[in-house]
Design a protein around this motif. Structure first.
Motif, PDB file in Angstrom:
ATOM      1  N   LEU A  47       0.835  -1.202   0.000  1.00 37.25           N
ATOM      2  CA  LEU A  47       0.000   0.000   0.000  1.00 37.25           C
ATOM      3  C   LEU A  47       0.869   1.251   0.000  1.00 37.25           C
ATOM      4  O   LEU A  47       0.564   2.232  -0.671  1.00 37.25           O
ATOM      5  CB  LEU A  47      -0.922   0.007   1.226  1.00 37.25           C
ATOM      6  CG  LEU A  47      -2.092  -0.961   1.192  1.00 37.25           C
ATOM      7  CD1 LEU A  47      -2.797  -0.966   2.527  1.00 37.25           C
ATOM      8  CD2 LEU A  47      -3.067  -0.592   0.093  1.00 37.25           C
ATOM      9  N   GLY A  48       1.968   1.186   0.754  1.00 40.38           N
ATOM     10  CA  GLY A  48       2.855   2.344   0.875  1.00 40.38           C
ATOM     11  C   GLY A  48       3.469   2.748  -0.454  1.00 40.38           C
ATOM     12  O   GLY A  48       3.847   3.896  -0.649  1.00 40.38           O
ATOM     13  N   ALA A  49       3.572   1.801  -1.388  1.00 37.73           N
ATOM     14  CA  ALA A  49       4.153   2.126  -2.687  1.00 37.73           C
ATOM     15  C   ALA A  49       3.213   3.016  -3.504  1.00 37.73           C
ATOM     16  O   ALA A  49       3.668   3.810  -4.309  1.00 37.73           O
ATOM     17  CB  ALA A  49       4.467   0.846  -3.462  1.00 37.73           C
ATOM     18  N   VAL A  50       1.891   2.882  -3.273  1.00 39.13           N
ATOM     19  CA  VAL A  50       0.960   3.681  -4.065  1.00 39.13           C
ATOM     20  C   VAL A  50       0.379   4.878  -3.339  1.00 39.13           C
ATOM     21  O   VAL A  50      -0.036   5.845  -3.954  1.00 39.13           O
ATOM     22  CB  VAL A  50      -0.234   2.860  -4.603  1.00 39.13           C
ATOM     23  CG1 VAL A  50       0.153   2.105  -5.833  1.00 39.13           C
ATOM     24  CG2 VAL A  50      -0.779   1.946  -3.553  1.00 39.13           C
ATOM     25  N   GLY A 155       5.189   5.126  -7.306  1.00 38.77           N
ATOM     26  CA  GLY A 155       5.891   5.211  -6.034  1.00 38.77           C
ATOM     27  C   GLY A 155       6.670   3.933  -5.809  1.00 38.77           C
ATOM     28  O   GLY A 155       6.442   2.932  -6.493  1.00 38.77           O
ATOM     29  N   VAL A 156       7.584   3.954  -4.876  1.00 39.68           N
ATOM     30  CA  VAL A 156       8.325   2.743  -4.557  1.00 39.68           C
ATOM     31  C   VAL A 156       8.365   2.575  -3.047  1.00 39.68           C
ATOM     32  O   VAL A 156       8.217   3.546  -2.310  1.00 39.68           O
ATOM     33  CB  VAL A 156       9.786   2.785  -5.079  1.00 39.68           C
ATOM     34  CG1 VAL A 156       9.838   2.755  -6.586  1.00 39.68           C
ATOM     35  CG2 VAL A 156      10.532   3.976  -4.531  1.00 39.68           C
ATOM     36  N   ALA A 157       8.537   1.346  -2.604  1.00 40.67           N
ATOM     37  CA  ALA A 157       8.761   1.084  -1.183  1.00 40.67           C
ATOM     38  C   ALA A 157       9.900   0.080  -1.101  1.00 40.67           C
ATOM     39  O   ALA A 157       9.753  -1.051  -1.545  1.00 40.67           O
ATOM     40  CB  ALA A 157       7.503   0.525  -0.545  1.00 40.67           C
ATOM     41  N   PHE A 158      11.019   0.510  -0.601  1.00 40.54           N
ATOM     42  CA  PHE A 158      12.167  -0.377  -0.480  1.00 40.54           C
ATOM     43  C   PHE A 158      12.296  -0.875   0.948  1.00 40.54           C
ATOM     44  O   PHE A 158      11.873  -0.217   1.893  1.00 40.54           O
ATOM     45  CB  PHE A 158      13.466   0.352  -0.845  1.00 40.54           C
ATOM     46  CG  PHE A 158      13.564   0.720  -2.295  1.00 40.54           C
ATOM     47  CD1 PHE A 158      13.354  -0.227  -3.284  1.00 40.54           C
ATOM     48  CD2 PHE A 158      13.885   2.012  -2.677  1.00 40.54           C
ATOM     49  CE1 PHE A 158      13.444   0.103  -4.619  1.00 40.54           C
ATOM     50  CE2 PHE A 158      13.976   2.357  -4.017  1.00 40.54           C
ATOM     51  CZ  PHE A 158      13.756   1.405  -4.987  1.00 40.54           C
TER      52      PHE A 158
END
Lengths: 266, 225
Positions: A47-50, A155-158
């Motif tokens: 979810l955090g990526a979008v 967006g990205v979440a690493f």
């Protein structure tokens, strides 16, 4: 004081058994809780990526939101849907361990795809592709969210296991991750160009395929670059299929838009 | 605690008060005059690494206090049965077990903290303060005294890294416990204070720690020989 060798051996054995038992007992008892935390964490990252979910503190809300908005599928290297693994068990995208998966041959690996739906519709708002690779010290992983044109990065979440805090570990911060927003993964010829992090941190604006680097963490940056490039290539067949397939019309518009913005830049 | 009555002995052999002068020193000494970080210069590595923000620092402090106190207690209770020749390994095994327990509990209940501190919690094993106290104190003293000693050293470590973290988070990120101090000042006065990127790096910790040591030694008149 001096003790006999026998005493020392028995003492060590007993100590090992007690401590070992204690540790394995704790591990078994806490395992279900830990698994839940890992699951929640994965869903948070997807979810955090979008979207920005930093305001949602309650884990139940996050799980509910995930259930409402995210659907998933699993594809193979050719972009074909994959329903069963090698042993014939049904594949569930959320259950795939990206780390273990990464060790398999790229040709036979299942590739999970998460789709973030527009609220209350069947339309895909964003495609989220999980990735896995090597950082400087240990593994790094990422979720890359692409707009419905499957070109623009939403967006990205690493995440990482043991990159140095303040240096490589900065890949988990919003400062670094926001640099990827709006970048393109395809070049003008339609080949995968990926998005790479440059060496050094200058704070200057860069083109569509580069983001500012992390000062003091060039090697972590290289790991991120390699991971993105590699996995985007793995997903290329799927991406092409979606772009040219039933969603052809939805794809056409954003491409034109991209062309317009480029002209404006000139 | 009935320290008052115990100090006026009714029985022939009075037991030592729970917090006698001698025992109070176990706690107060490491806080200032014999601080593990600033005077003994132990545990510097983690003092630099985890102090970017207050919250992980607090969790780290609690973890270290827990590990020191319990390893001191366990080793002290076992001190007469531990064979001298393998005592270091035994100490290590106990510390490692406690650290793994902390790590497992963090993973189950405070997963976000676990992600931030994961690597460092494991490194508590190598925190010289823990092994130092076991070897120097717990191996030769009674259990209760060892617990006090552990509390003293643990808090001595904790207040220093919390102070360092306070200044690093304030100057580096403009916040305290994630409360945006700089942001609030900007909203109230319209004056934006720039944050200092140096404080986010380990260098910032060196500088803050150096200043703390400077102030402390000037005050206490401590000179290294």
């Amino acid at each position: 004081m001096q003790r006999s060798n026998l005493y020392i051996i028995i003492f060590s054995a007993v100590l090992t058994i007690i401590l070992g038992g204690l540790l394995s007992g704790t591990s078994v008892v806490l395992k279900p809780l830990q698994d839940k935390q890992v699951e929640l964490d994965t869903k948070k990252k997807i979810l955090g990526a979008v979207m920005d979910i930093s305001d949602i503190k309650d884990s139940k809300e996050i799980l509910a939101l995930y259930k409402e908005r995210v659907t998933s599928t699993v594809v193979d290297i050719n972009g074909e849907p994959m329903e069963k693994d090698a042993k014939g068990n049904p594949l569930v995208a959320e259950k795939i361990d990206f780390g273990k998966n990464h060790k398999k041959d790229p040709q036979t690996r299942p590739y999970p795809v998460f789709m973030f739906m527009k609220e209350g519709t069947e339309e895909v708002d964003s495609y989220i592709l999980p990735m896995f690779g090597a950082g400087l010290w240990d593994w790094i992983s990422g979720f890359v969210a692409l707009d419905s044109d499957l070109n623009t990065v939403r967006g990205v979440a690493f995440d990482h296991k043991s990159e140095t805090p303040g240096l490589g570990a900065r890949i988990t911060t919003s400062v670094i991750q926001s640099r990827y927003v709006g970048k393109k993964i395809f070049d003008e010829q339609g080949n995968i160009a990926s998005v790479s992090m440059v060496k050094g941190e200058k704070g200057e604006p860069l083109d569509d395929h580069h983001v500012d680097g992390m000062s003091g963490a060039t090697l972590t940056g290289k790991g991120v670059n390699a991971m993105l490039k590699q996995y985007l290539t793995f997903y290329a067949a799927y991406i092409e299929k979606v772009q040219s397939g039933d969603k052809a019309q939805a794809v056409a518009a954003p491409v034109e838009e991209a062309a317009v913005t480029e002209e404006q830049n000139i | 605690m009935s320290t008052e009555t115990l100090e006026q002995p009714i029985v022939k052999e009075p037991s030592e008060p729970l917090l006698s002068k001698r025992r109070k020193k176990f706690i107060t000494d490491p806080l200032n005059d014999d601080n593990p970080i600033t005077i003994q210069v132990l545990g510097i590595c983690s003092a630099l690494a985890v102090t970017v923000k207050m919250q992980p620092t607090l969790v780290m402090s609690i973890a270290v206090v827990f590990v020191i106190v319990f390893s001191n207690l366990i080793i002290s209770m076992m001190r007469n049965i531990i064979p001298g020749r393998i005592r270091i390994i035994v100490q290590l095994a106990i510390v490692a077990t406690l650290v793994t327990l902390v790590s497992e509990f963090l993973k189950a209940y405070l997963f976000d903290m676990y992600k931030v501190l994961g690597a460092f919690v494991g490194l508590i094993i190598t925190n010289c303060i823990v092994m130092g106290r076991l070897e120097a104190f717990a191996m030769a003293n009674k259990a209760y005294d060892s617990v006090l000693d552990g509390l003293g050293s643990g808090f001595g470590y904790a207040w220093i890294i919390l102070t360092v973290a306070f200044f690093r988070e304030l100057f580096g990120s403009g916040s305290v416990f994630d409360f945006p101090v700089y942001g609030t000042i900007e909203n109230l006065t319209g004056f934006a204070i720039p944050t200092n990127g140096l404080m986010v790096d380990s260098i910032g910790a060196f500088m803050v720690l150096g200043i703390i040591i400077w102030i402390q030694r000037t005050k206490n008149g401590y000179v290294e020989h």
